[in-house]
Each structure stands twice: as structure tokens, then as C-alpha cells.
Design an enzyme around this catalytic site. Structure first.
Site, PDB file in Angstrom:
ATOM      1  N   ALA A  24      40.726 -47.858  23.171  1.00 26.68           N
ATOM      2  CA  ALA A  24      41.271 -46.917  24.147  1.00 26.68           C
ATOM      3  C   ALA A  24      40.890 -45.462  23.860  1.00 26.68           C
ATOM      4  O   ALA A  24      40.767 -44.651  24.774  1.00 26.68           O
ATOM      5  CB  ALA A  24      42.789 -47.069  24.206  1.00 26.68           C
ATOM      6  N   ILE A 105      39.728 -51.824  29.434  1.00 25.38           N
ATOM      7  CA  ILE A 105      39.705 -52.580  30.687  1.00 25.38           C
ATOM      8  C   ILE A 105      39.344 -51.671  31.856  1.00 25.38           C
ATOM      9  O   ILE A 105      39.508 -52.034  33.005  1.00 25.38           O
ATOM     10  CB  ILE A 105      41.083 -53.244  30.931  1.00 25.38           C
ATOM     11  CG1 ILE A 105      42.208 -52.188  30.924  1.00 25.38           C
ATOM     12  CG2 ILE A 105      41.373 -54.281  29.843  1.00 25.38           C
ATOM     13  CD1 ILE A 105      43.581 -52.758  31.266  1.00 25.38           C
ATOM     14  N   ASP A 106      38.853 -50.470  31.538  1.00 19.88           N
ATOM     15  CA  ASP A 106      38.662 -49.452  32.577  1.00 19.88           C
ATOM     16  C   ASP A 106      37.281 -49.458  33.227  1.00 19.88           C
ATOM     17  O   ASP A 106      37.046 -48.731  34.196  1.00 19.88           O
ATOM     18  CB  ASP A 106      38.966 -48.059  32.009  1.00 19.88           C
ATOM     19  CG  ASP A 106      38.159 -47.733  30.749  1.00 19.88           C
ATOM     20  OD1 ASP A 106      36.997 -48.168  30.642  1.00 19.88           O
ATOM     21  OD2 ASP A 106      38.700 -47.023  29.872  1.00 19.88           O
ATOM     22  N   HIS A 121      39.183 -57.662  26.657  1.00 14.58           N
ATOM     23  CA  HIS A 121      40.484 -57.749  27.326  1.00 14.58           C
ATOM     24  C   HIS A 121      40.373 -57.722  28.847  1.00 14.58           C
ATOM     25  O   HIS A 121      41.337 -57.442  29.535  1.00 14.58           O
ATOM     26  CB  HIS A 121      41.404 -56.627  26.817  1.00 14.58           C
ATOM     27  CG  HIS A 121      41.735 -56.783  25.357  1.00 14.58           C
ATOM     28  ND1 HIS A 121      42.116 -55.731  24.552  1.00 14.58           N
ATOM     29  CD2 HIS A 121      41.724 -57.873  24.551  1.00 14.58           C
ATOM     30  CE1 HIS A 121      42.319 -56.176  23.313  1.00 14.58           C
ATOM     31  NE2 HIS A 121      42.085 -57.462  23.289  1.00 14.58           N
ATOM     32  N   CYS A 129      43.313 -64.170  43.057  1.00  9.38           N
ATOM     33  CA  CYS A 129      44.545 -64.824  43.506  1.00  9.38           C
ATOM     34  C   CYS A 129      44.902 -65.934  42.522  1.00  9.38           C
ATOM     35  O   CYS A 129      44.064 -66.765  42.181  1.00  9.38           O
ATOM     36  CB  CYS A 129      44.357 -65.405  44.904  1.00  9.38           C
ATOM     37  SG  CYS A 129      45.713 -66.489  45.407  1.00  9.38           S
ATOM     38  N   CYS A 132      44.654 -69.503  44.830  1.00 12.26           N
ATOM     39  CA  CYS A 132      43.394 -70.054  45.362  1.00 12.26           C
ATOM     40  C   CYS A 132      42.168 -69.491  44.651  1.00 12.26           C
ATOM     41  O   CYS A 132      41.049 -69.938  44.899  1.00 12.26           O
ATOM     42  CB  CYS A 132      43.294 -69.818  46.865  1.00 12.26           C
ATOM     43  SG  CYS A 132      42.922 -68.113  47.315  1.00 12.26           S
ATOM     44  N   CYS A 150      47.589 -62.426  48.261  1.00 14.08           N
ATOM     45  CA  CYS A 150      46.435 -63.007  48.945  1.00 14.08           C
ATOM     46  C   CYS A 150      46.860 -63.513  50.329  1.00 14.08           C
ATOM     47  O   CYS A 150      48.057 -63.728  50.572  1.00 14.08           O
ATOM     48  CB  CYS A 150      45.945 -64.171  48.087  1.00 14.08           C
ATOM     49  SG  CYS A 150      44.567 -65.093  48.749  1.00 14.08           S
ATOM     50  N   CYS A 152      46.687 -66.370  51.285  1.00 12.23           N
ATOM     51  CA  CYS A 152      47.320 -67.684  51.071  1.00 12.23           C
ATOM     52  C   CYS A 152      48.735 -67.553  50.524  1.00 12.23           C
ATOM     53  O   CYS A 152      49.432 -68.544  50.351  1.00 12.23           O
ATOM     54  CB  CYS A 152      46.467 -68.527  50.127  1.00 12.23           C
ATOM     55  SG  CYS A 152      46.757 -68.191  48.371  1.00 12.23           S
ATOM     56  N   ILE A 231      35.539 -38.659  19.746  1.00 12.92           N
ATOM     57  CA  ILE A 231      34.299 -39.423  19.838  1.00 12.92           C
ATOM     58  C   ILE A 231      33.328 -38.854  20.870  1.00 12.92           C
ATOM     59  O   ILE A 231      32.110 -38.843  20.642  1.00 12.92           O
ATOM     60  CB  ILE A 231      34.619 -40.919  20.095  1.00 12.92           C
ATOM     61  CG1 ILE A 231      33.376 -41.760  19.893  1.00 12.92           C
ATOM     62  CG2 ILE A 231      35.245 -41.137  21.453  1.00 12.92           C
ATOM     63  CD1 ILE A 231      33.653 -43.184  19.581  1.00 12.92           C
TER      64      ILE A 231
HETATM   65  P1  NAD Z   1      45.124 -47.655  20.456  1.00 12.12           P
HETATM   66  O1  NAD Z   1      45.856 -46.812  21.446  1.00 12.12           O
HETATM   67  O2  NAD Z   1      45.886 -48.555  19.609  1.00 12.12           O
HETATM   68  O3  NAD Z   1      44.319 -46.699  19.476  1.00 12.12           O
HETATM   69  C1  NAD Z   1      43.522 -45.663  19.931  1.00 12.12           C
HETATM   70  C2  NAD Z   1      42.900 -44.995  18.715  1.00 12.12           C
HETATM   71  O4  NAD Z   1      41.930 -44.070  19.172  1.00 12.12           O
HETATM   72  C3  NAD Z   1      43.868 -44.230  17.834  1.00 12.12           C
HETATM   73  O5  NAD Z   1      43.591 -44.538  16.492  1.00 12.12           O
HETATM   74  C4  NAD Z   1      43.549 -42.761  18.150  1.00 12.12           C
HETATM   75  O6  NAD Z   1      43.731 -41.908  17.027  1.00 12.12           O
HETATM   76  C5  NAD Z   1      42.099 -42.825  18.517  1.00 12.12           C
HETATM   77  N1  NAD Z   1      41.649 -41.811  19.474  1.00 12.12           N
HETATM   78  C6  NAD Z   1      42.279 -41.376  20.603  1.00 12.12           C
HETATM   79  N2  NAD Z   1      41.500 -40.511  21.268  1.00 12.12           N
HETATM   80  C7  NAD Z   1      40.358 -40.393  20.547  1.00 12.12           C
HETATM   81  C8  NAD Z   1      39.161 -39.649  20.718  1.00 12.12           C
HETATM   82  N3  NAD Z   1      38.974 -38.837  21.762  1.00 12.12           N
HETATM   83  N4  NAD Z   1      38.206 -39.762  19.767  1.00 12.12           N
HETATM   84  C9  NAD Z   1      38.369 -40.561  18.671  1.00 12.12           C
HETATM   85  N5  NAD Z   1      39.475 -41.286  18.477  1.00 12.12           N
HETATM   86  C10 NAD Z   1      40.451 -41.210  19.401  1.00 12.12           C
HETATM   87  O7  NAD Z   1      44.003 -48.439  21.272  1.00 12.12           O
HETATM   88  P2  NAD Z   1      43.191 -49.768  20.914  1.00 12.12           P
HETATM   89  O8  NAD Z   1      42.894 -49.833  19.480  1.00 12.12           O
HETATM   90  O9  NAD Z   1      42.122 -49.865  21.894  1.00 12.12           O
HETATM   91  O10 NAD Z   1      44.173 -51.011  21.156  1.00 12.12           O
HETATM   92  C11 NAD Z   1      45.188 -51.094  22.085  1.00 12.12           C
HETATM   93  C12 NAD Z   1      44.945 -51.795  23.405  1.00 12.12           C
HETATM   94  O11 NAD Z   1      44.848 -50.767  24.317  1.00 12.12           O
HETATM   95  C13 NAD Z   1      43.705 -52.554  23.681  1.00 12.12           C
HETATM   96  O12 NAD Z   1      44.045 -53.893  23.761  1.00 12.12           O
HETATM   97  C14 NAD Z   1      43.257 -52.088  25.101  1.00 12.12           C
HETATM   98  O13 NAD Z   1      43.125 -53.195  25.970  1.00 12.12           O
HETATM   99  C15 NAD Z   1      44.375 -51.261  25.565  1.00 12.12           C
HETATM  100  N6  NAD Z   1      44.161 -50.037  26.371  1.00 12.12           N
HETATM  101  C16 NAD Z   1      43.041 -49.819  27.099  1.00 12.12           C
HETATM  102  C17 NAD Z   1      42.875 -48.623  27.805  1.00 12.12           C
HETATM  103  C18 NAD Z   1      41.624 -48.414  28.616  1.00 12.12           C
HETATM  104  O14 NAD Z   1      41.070 -49.362  29.148  1.00 12.12           O
HETATM  105  N7  NAD Z   1      41.129 -47.180  28.709  1.00 12.12           N
HETATM  106  C19 NAD Z   1      43.851 -47.636  27.736  1.00 12.12           C
HETATM  107  C20 NAD Z   1      45.011 -47.884  26.982  1.00 12.12           C
HETATM  108  C21 NAD Z   1      45.132 -49.079  26.290  1.00 12.12           C
HETATM  109 ZN    ZN Z   2      44.920 -67.045  47.546  1.00 19.61          ZN
END
Ligand code: NAD
Ligand code: ZN
Length: 238
Positions: A24, A105-106, A121, A129, A132, A150, A152, A231
Site C-alpha cells: 500500500a 488492488i488499485d 489481492h 456477479c 451468474c 446484477c 439476475c 518510494i
Molecule cells: P500497510 O499499510 O500494512 O503498510 C504500508 C507500509 O508502507 C508501511 O510500512 C509504511 O511505513 C510504508 N509507506 C507508506 N507510504 C510510503 C511511501 N510513500 N514510501 C515508502 N513507504 C511508505 O500495507 P501492506 O503491507 O500493503 O499490507 C496491507 C494490505 O493493504 C494489503 O493486503 C493490501 O491489499 C491492502 N491495501 C491496498 C491499498 C491499495 O491498493 N492502494 C491501500 C490500502 C491497503
Molecule cells: Zn448475475
């Protein structure tokens, strides 16, 4: 920091089978909150904790609360890929990066142009749906009624892995295989506490494990290079 960035830049040049494993934190600079940061979803107030709302049993019992949370806290329709997503796509196009393995998941890696993406994930962009199987785009769920249905009558749910649900074995195997063949593994923006996803790191056999994260993780000790920072900013500087 500069020395570390130079090391990472050199390793990127020397590698031709790079795999990136992220979470995330890769998307927070695109305006999508993570779960565990200071302003992450776990710190907010909602009648139930996020891991409860995002569980299979809660979804079945309270679909209206689930979809309200999904629309307000998970779907960010205007989010754009940031420098991390874009740079990873460039590395793939240059033939250096073999795969992105993501817990997100984005869909932002694909939006940036990455093709080899293992979505552990699932994705909010795929919906189906439950009765169906008919497929629906994100807009149907994002803009639809309380509980999207849906034609249905079945509930249309996102193709994401909820707590209590199993990961797709083919996706997990593909991700593990890519990591096993990697000559450079870059892990970023993940707290590495969600399993089985975090366990994929054990499949890595290479000598260069890089961690880019804002906060410490349980794997820092094992890494060959730890870069503490945002990052997107890190990728913008190498
Ligand atoms: P998490 O929230 O547990 O951890 C996020 C980590 O990223 C933390 O350690 C944080 O310090 C670090 N972080 C935050 N911003 C940062 C940046 N700009 N640069 C560097 N590091 C940064 O997330 P996770 O480990 O992915 O696990 C949790 C679950 O979160 C996953 O299963 C995921 O499916 C779900 N999730 C997904 C989204 C998305 O799709 N964008 C958003 C929220 C949660
Ligand atoms: Zn359906």
C-alpha cells in the site's frame, strides 16, 4: 542516503531480472491511504475496524456497510500513478524488470504501463456477479446503488481477496516463480506483516535484497540495502 541511491542505481544497471514486490505504501504518494501509517486506515474511526469490514464473513452479513467503506476508503477513481509506478513500468519496457508483485488492488501499476503484474489481492477494477458470474467494470460498483446488483439479482462484488479468503493459487505460484528467478529483489511500501504475501520473500535466492520503506520492517535485518524514505521520491532520484 546519496551513497545508498548510488548503490541502488548501480544494481539496477547490473541486473536484467529485477522483481519489485510492493504494498500500500507504493500508492500513498498517489493519494491512496495505506493501512498502517500514521494517517492510514487503521487509525481512523469507523464503527468496525477495517480488517473486520474487509473480511468475508462481514461482507456476507453486512454488505451495505462493506460497500460504503469500499466506496469511501478503497476506491480512489482520480488517483494517478506516481514516480514509483512509472519508473517500474520503464524498467519493464527496457527489458530489465521481469515482474511487479503487488498487494495493492488499485490497478496503478497497469495504469503506469506495467504488463507483468501479479496482483496477489486482486483488483477493484474487476467485479463479478456472485450468482451468474457476469463481469462488471469499476464504475458499476463505484457509482451504483448501496449494494450493487446484477440483472439476475445477485450481488456484484469486487474481485479482491478479503480476510478469511484464499489467494489465487496461480497468481501466488507465478509471483513465487518470478521471485525465485530474480537477480535483484526490490521490496517497497509494505509493512510485511500480511501473510501469505509477505512469505514470498523466502522464495528469493539472489544476493541483492533492497528495502525501500518509510518505517522499519521485520525484514530490515535480512536486507542488503535499506533505504528509509518515500518510494516515489527515491525512484525519482535514481
Ligand atoms: P500497510 O499499510 O500494512 O503498510 C504500508 C507500509 O508502507 C508501511 O510500512 C509504511 O511505513 C510504508 N509507506 C507508506 N507510504 C510510503 C511511501 N510513500 N514510501 C515508502 N513507504 C511508505 O500495507 P501492506 O503491507 O500493503 O499490507 C496491507 C494490505 O493493504 C494489503 O493486503 C493490501 O491489499 C491492502 N491495501 C491496498 C491499498 C491499495 O491498493 N492502494 C491501500 C490500502 C491497503
Ligand atoms: Zn448475475
Amino acid at each position: 542516503m546519496d551513497e545508498k541511491l548510488k548503490t541502488l542505481a548501480a544494481w539496477l544497471r547490473e541486473s536484467d531480472s529485477i522483481v519489485f514486490f510492493g504494498g500500500a505504501g507504493v500508492s500513498t504518494e498517489s493519494g491512496i491511504p495505506d493501512f498502517r501509517s500514521q494517517d492510514g486506515l487503521y487509525r481512523m474511526s469507523w464503527a468496525y475496524p477495517p480488517e473486520t469490514i474487509l473480511s468475508h464473513s462481514f461482507f456476507i452479513n453486512h454488505p451495505e456497510v462493506f460497500f460504503r467503506f469500499h466506496r469511501e476508503k478503497i476506491i480512489f477513481k482520480d488517483a494517478k500513478p506516481n514516480r514509483a509506478h512509472l519508473r517500474l513500468a520503464e524498467l519493464e519496457q527496457a527489458g530489465k524488470l521481469r515482474a511487479v508483485v503487488t498487494q495493492n488492488i488499485d490497478g496503478l501499476h497497469q495504469a503506469a504501463g506495467s504488463a507483468a503484474v501479479y496482483e496477489l489481492h486482486g483488483s477493484i477494477h474487476r467485479n463479478y456477479c456472485m450468482d451468474c458470474g457476469k463481469r462488471y467494470p469499476l464504475a458499476f460498483v463505484a457509482e451504483g446503488a448501496d449494494v450493487p446488483r446484477c440483472g439476475c439479482g445477485g450481488i456484484v462484488r469486487p474481485d479482491v481477496v478479503l480476510y478469511e479468503e484464499a489467494l489465487d493459487q496461480a497468481v501466488l505460484n507465478g509471483a513465487a516463480e518470478a521471485i525465485r528467478r530474480a537477480d535483484l529483489l526490490i521490496v517497497g511500501g509494505t509493512s510485511l506483516v500480511v501473510y501469505p504475501a509477505a512469505g514470498l520473500l523466502d522464495d528469493y535466492r539472489g544476493e541483492r535484497l533492497v528495502l525501500i520503506n518509510q518505517s522499519p520492517t521485520p525484514v530490515d535485518m535480512r536486507a542488503d540495502l535499506v533505504i528509509a524514505g518515500k518510494i516515489g521520491e527515491v525512484f525519482a532520484r535514481i
